[in-house]
Structures are given as structure tokens and as C-alpha cells.
Design a protein around this motif. Structure first.
Motif, PDB file in Angstrom:
ATOM      1  N   GLN A   1       0.792  -1.137   0.145  1.00 17.77           N
ATOM      2  CA  GLN A   1       0.148  -0.064   0.105  1.00 17.77           C
ATOM      3  C   GLN A   1       0.815   1.368  -0.002  1.00 17.77           C
ATOM      4  OE1 GLN A   1      -2.744  -1.421  -0.808  1.00 17.77           O
ATOM      5  NE2 GLN A   1      -4.212  -0.699   0.732  1.00 17.77           N
ATOM      6  N   PRO A   2       0.653   2.309  -0.627  1.00 14.79           N
ATOM      7  CA  PRO A   2       1.238   3.704  -0.522  1.00 14.79           C
ATOM      8  C   PRO A   2       1.562   3.933   1.022  1.00 14.79           C
ATOM      9  CG  PRO A   2      -0.593   3.817  -2.047  1.00 14.79           C
ATOM     10  CD  PRO A   2      -0.773   2.618  -1.221  1.00 14.79           C
ATOM     11  N   LYS A   3       0.685   3.971   1.662  1.00 12.32           N
ATOM     12  CA  LYS A   3       0.876   4.467   3.051  1.00 12.32           C
ATOM     13  C   LYS A   3      -0.011   3.346   3.870  1.00 12.32           C
ATOM     14  CE  LYS A   3       1.174   9.356   2.020  1.00 12.32           C
ATOM     15  NZ  LYS A   3       0.697  10.585   2.197  1.00 12.32           N
ATOM     16  N   HIS A   4       0.414   3.140   5.297  1.00 15.40           N
ATOM     17  CA  HIS A   4      -0.103   2.448   6.275  1.00 15.40           C
ATOM     18  C   HIS A   4      -1.457   2.455   6.348  1.00 15.40           C
ATOM     19  CE1 HIS A   4       3.810   0.499   7.365  1.00 15.40           C
ATOM     20  NE2 HIS A   4       4.201   1.625   7.758  1.00 15.40           N
ATOM     21  N   PHE A   5      -1.999   3.648   6.147  1.00  8.68           N
ATOM     22  CA  PHE A   5      -3.464   4.011   6.387  1.00  8.68           C
ATOM     23  C   PHE A   5      -4.291   3.975   5.189  1.00  8.68           C
ATOM     24  CE2 PHE A   5      -1.732   5.111  10.277  1.00  8.68           C
ATOM     25  CZ  PHE A   5      -2.578   4.617  11.388  1.00  8.68           C
ATOM     26  N   CYS A   6      -3.625   3.564   3.997  1.00  7.08           N
ATOM     27  CA  CYS A   6      -4.496   3.460   2.804  1.00  7.08           C
ATOM     28  C   CYS A   6      -5.155   2.036   2.684  1.00  7.08           C
ATOM     29  CB  CYS A   6      -3.613   3.580   1.679  1.00  7.08           C
ATOM     30  SG  CYS A   6      -2.689   5.155   1.406  1.00  7.08           S
ATOM     31  N   TYR A   7      -6.489   2.047   2.604  1.00  7.21           N
ATOM     32  CA  TYR A   7      -7.347   0.895   2.851  1.00  7.21           C
ATOM     33  C   TYR A   7      -7.316   0.312   1.534  1.00  7.21           C
ATOM     34  CZ  TYR A   7      -8.653   1.518   7.596  1.00  7.21           C
ATOM     35  OH  TYR A   7      -8.770   1.752   9.084  1.00  7.21           O
ATOM     36  N   SER A   8      -7.544  -0.995   1.475  1.00  6.32           N
ATOM     37  CA  SER A   8      -7.893  -1.818   0.164  1.00  6.32           C
ATOM     38  C   SER A   8      -9.425  -1.490   0.154  1.00  6.32           C
ATOM     39  CB  SER A   8      -7.870  -3.379   0.490  1.00  6.32           C
ATOM     40  OG  SER A   8      -8.709  -3.575   1.649  1.00  6.32           O
ATOM     41  N   THR A   9      -9.869  -1.774  -1.210  1.00  3.49           N
ATOM     42  CA  THR A   9     -11.346  -1.160  -1.560  1.00  3.49           C
ATOM     43  C   THR A   9     -12.391  -2.003  -0.424  1.00  3.49           C
ATOM     44  OG1 THR A   9     -10.845  -1.262  -3.789  1.00  3.49           O
ATOM     45  CG2 THR A   9     -13.036  -1.647  -3.231  1.00  3.49           C
ATOM     46  N   ILE A  10     -12.054  -3.167  -0.277  1.00  2.00           N
ATOM     47  CA  ILE A  10     -13.009  -3.905   0.735  1.00  2.00           C
ATOM     48  C   ILE A  10     -13.057  -3.379   2.226  1.00  2.00           C
ATOM     49  CG2 ILE A  10     -11.581  -5.819   1.531  1.00  2.00           C
ATOM     50  CD1 ILE A  10     -13.988  -7.688   0.933  1.00  2.00           C
ATOM     51  N   GLU A  11     -11.844  -2.994   2.547  1.00  2.00           N
ATOM     52  CA  GLU A  11     -11.785  -2.466   3.983  1.00  2.00           C
ATOM     53  C   GLU A  11     -12.508  -1.039   3.906  1.00  2.00           C
ATOM     54  OE1 GLU A  11      -7.600  -3.919   5.860  1.00  2.00           O
ATOM     55  OE2 GLU A  11      -7.305  -2.842   3.672  1.00  2.00           O
ATOM     56  N   ALA A  12     -12.225  -0.278   2.890  1.00  2.00           N
ATOM     57  CA  ALA A  12     -12.729   1.152   2.713  1.00  2.00           C
ATOM     58  C   ALA A  12     -14.361   0.927   2.602  1.00  2.00           C
ATOM     59  CB  ALA A  12     -12.700   1.772   1.409  1.00  2.00           C
ATOM     60  N   ILE A  13     -14.968  -0.046   1.891  1.00  2.00           N
ATOM     61  CA  ILE A  13     -16.357  -0.241   2.130  1.00  2.00           C
ATOM     62  C   ILE A  13     -16.813  -0.661   3.158  1.00  2.00           C
ATOM     63  CG2 ILE A  13     -18.371  -1.632   0.977  1.00  2.00           C
ATOM     64  CD1 ILE A  13     -16.701  -1.947  -1.676  1.00  2.00           C
ATOM     65  N   HIS A  14     -16.114  -1.589   4.190  1.00  2.37           N
ATOM     66  CA  HIS A  14     -16.468  -1.986   5.294  1.00  2.37           C
ATOM     67  C   HIS A  14     -16.419  -0.671   6.270  1.00  2.37           C
ATOM     68  CE1 HIS A  14     -15.541  -3.357   9.299  1.00  2.37           C
ATOM     69  NE2 HIS A  14     -16.513  -4.184   9.367  1.00  2.37           N
ATOM     70  N   GLN A  15     -15.570   0.113   6.334  1.00  3.51           N
ATOM     71  CA  GLN A  15     -15.524   1.264   7.270  1.00  3.51           C
ATOM     72  C   GLN A  15     -16.610   2.116   6.970  1.00  3.51           C
ATOM     73  OE1 GLN A  15     -13.783   1.294   9.687  1.00  3.51           O
ATOM     74  NE2 GLN A  15     -14.121   3.574  10.339  1.00  3.51           N
ATOM     75  N   THR A  16     -16.847   2.361   5.495  1.00  4.67           N
ATOM     76  CA  THR A  16     -18.261   3.163   5.208  1.00  4.67           C
ATOM     77  C   THR A  16     -19.499   2.762   5.749  1.00  4.67           C
ATOM     78  OG1 THR A  16     -16.867   3.802   3.048  1.00  4.67           O
ATOM     79  CG2 THR A  16     -19.173   4.376   3.190  1.00  4.67           C
ATOM     80  N   ILE A  17     -19.515   1.420   5.645  1.00  2.00           N
ATOM     81  CA  ILE A  17     -20.830   0.868   6.228  1.00  2.00           C
ATOM     82  C   ILE A  17     -20.943   1.038   7.726  1.00  2.00           C
ATOM     83  CG2 ILE A  17     -22.074  -1.355   6.671  1.00  2.00           C
ATOM     84  CD1 ILE A  17     -20.882  -2.295   3.915  1.00  2.00           C
ATOM     85  N   GLU A  18     -19.789   1.001   8.539  1.00  2.00           N
ATOM     86  CA  GLU A  18     -19.703   0.989   9.926  1.00  2.00           C
ATOM     87  C   GLU A  18     -20.015   2.529  10.185  1.00  2.00           C
ATOM     88  OE1 GLU A  18     -18.656   0.208  13.822  1.00  2.00           O
ATOM     89  OE2 GLU A  18     -18.436  -1.097  12.125  1.00  2.00           O
TER      90      GLU A  18
END
Length: 249
Positions: free
Chosen positions: A172-189
Motif C-alpha cells: 500500500q502507498p501508506k499504512h492507512f491506505c485501505y483496500s477497496t473492501i476495507e474502505a467499503i466496510h468502514q463506510t458501512i460502519e
């Protein structure tokens, strides 16, 4: 060389050719790393449109495809310039939908900083939230936005990551750059409760569950590969030297 010897050698070469692994039609993984048994579909209370770049589509480890398999009523649309894409334009012009783009930036509404009432106000009453997500590298995502005129005026949302990505098998470009599936999960959260989705049920964790299973399996495969004698390990450099082309198998 006589004809009979030539034909015999030809048949022998056929049996000595490379044997490619059969890939699962759904997850596009070979049988030993297929994650379909871990997929549990659920409705997150919104529709997710995953715009997957052609390069990402070719990757076996594509979490946009994985998200599509888990999320009910989701869309997986391949492309880069979506300006004239009929499926994308139909979704954007659907009067029953409220479309937003998950994309970081100065103009993006930060879901992490919004109250429940502010999140509820994001979606007009009677409309279904439709979340557009670009699945690709940061460079291809920027290019997609620049080329896709129809996507440029969609309201944008983002969030502030609260922990590093767990995508340990892909840089990942940076430690806090999420994958697509992680980003979708966090958005639902963050937005699920405002949409009537029961966040406390942790049903959306099914996204992370299948993701973690895939990551763990890839790490196991990498370790087993390292345990092999050096001459039996897969090597891109060796493949290039031998003049072999095609996908990894």
C-alpha cells in the motif's frame, strides 16, 4: 528425420507443455486458494457500485471483486472512462437513487466527523443511497475521475482511517491506505445506522472475514513457496529469461 519420428516428437511436446491451474469462475482464484466458501452475502442497506479498472480486473487478488461477491445488490463495472457507460449513466439518472462517490479530498464530506443526524441528512428521504467506489491504484483512480465527466459532479464522502490496513500481501502507498473492501466496510460502519442497517449485528464484518481468509491463505502460500528448494521456486526473472509469457500459474 522421417515423418513418423516428427509426429511422435510433436505428440510428446504436447504432453510436456505447461499445465495451467483451473480458476474459479467467481473469485478467479485457483482451487487451493478459492475463498468462495467464506463468502456470506448480506444487504448493507445501500447499493455499492464498484468501478474496477481493467488492470485491477486482471489481478487475482482484487478486493473489489471480493466485495461484489459479498454485497447484495452490488454492481461490478469494468472501465476507466465511464462518461458514456450505459449502466453507470442509468444508475446516475435513476430518480430513486442518491449517488455519492467514496473518494478522499478537500470537497469530500468526512463521515468520521459527522453526527448521526448529519449522516441521515446526506440521503434525501425516499431515496436509496448508491455508493460509487473506484477499485484500482491511486493513479488509476485519479485518471478515472479526470476522464469520466459524469462522475465529476457526484457528491463525495470519505472517512479518517482509525487503524492501518491489513492488506499484508500487497504493498500500500501508506499504512492507512485501505483496500477497496476495507474502505467499503468502514463506510458501512460509519453510515449504516443512519440508513437503518443494524451495525451492532456486525453482519458487515463478513467483508473483513473473507478478506482476512484470503490474506492468510496468500501468506501460507508464500511461506510454502519459500520452503521449496531455490530451483523450484517461482521466479519472474527466470520466467523472463526463458522467454515465457502469459499469466502467473
Amino acid at each position: 528425420m522421417d515423418l513418423q519420428t516428427y509426429l511422435a516428437n510433436k505428440e510428446q511436446r504436447k504432453t510436456q507443455g505447461p499445465v495451467y491451474r483451473e480458476l474459479c469462475d467467481a473469485c478467479v482464484q485457483p482451487s487451493f486458494s478459492c475463498y468462495c466458501e467464506h463468502v456470506k452475502e448480506f444487504d448493507p442497506g445501500m447499493d455499492v457500485v464498484i468501478l474496477i479498472h481493467p488492470i485491477e480486473m486482471k489481478r487475482r487478488i482484487a478486493t473489489g471483486r471480493m466485495s461484489y461477491l459479498v454485497l447484495k445488490n452490488s454492481f461490478l463495472i469494468r472501465g476507466q472512462d465511464y462518461s458514456k457507460d450505459p449502466e453507470v449513466n442509468e444508475l446516475l439518472n435513476d430518480p430513486t437513487r442518491h449517488c455519492v462517490m467514496l473518494y478522499p479530498g478537500k470537497t469530500s464530506a468526512n463521515l468520521s466527523e459527522m453526527s448521526l443526524s448529519e449522516k441521515s441528512a446526506l440521503v434525501p428521504q425516499g431515496k436509496r443511497l448508491t455508493l460509487f467506489v473506484i477499485d484500482g491504484t491511486w493513479a488509476t483512480a485519479v485518471k478515472t475521475i479526470r476522464q469520466s465527466v459524469n462522475l465529476q459532479n457526484i457528491p463525495r464522502v470519505c472517512f479518517s482511517p482509525d487503524k492501518p490496513s491489513n492488506f499484508r500481501v500487497r504493498k500500500q502507498p501508506k499504512h492507512f491506505c485501505y483496500s477497496t473492501i476495507e474502505a467499503i466496510h468502514q463506510t458501512i460502519e460509519l453510515v449504516g445506522e443512519s440508513l437503518g442497517f443494524d451495525v451492532s449485528s456486525r453482519q458487515h464484518d463478513d467483508l473483513i472475514y473473507v478478506f482476512d481468509k484470503m490474506v492468510e491463505r496468500q501468506i501460507e502460500c508464500a511461506k510454502s513457496g519459500e520452503a521449496k528448494p531455490r530451483h523450484l521456486r517461482y521466479s519472474r526473472d527466470l520466467k523472463r529469461k526463458l522467454g515465457l509469457t502469459g499469466k502467473v500459474f
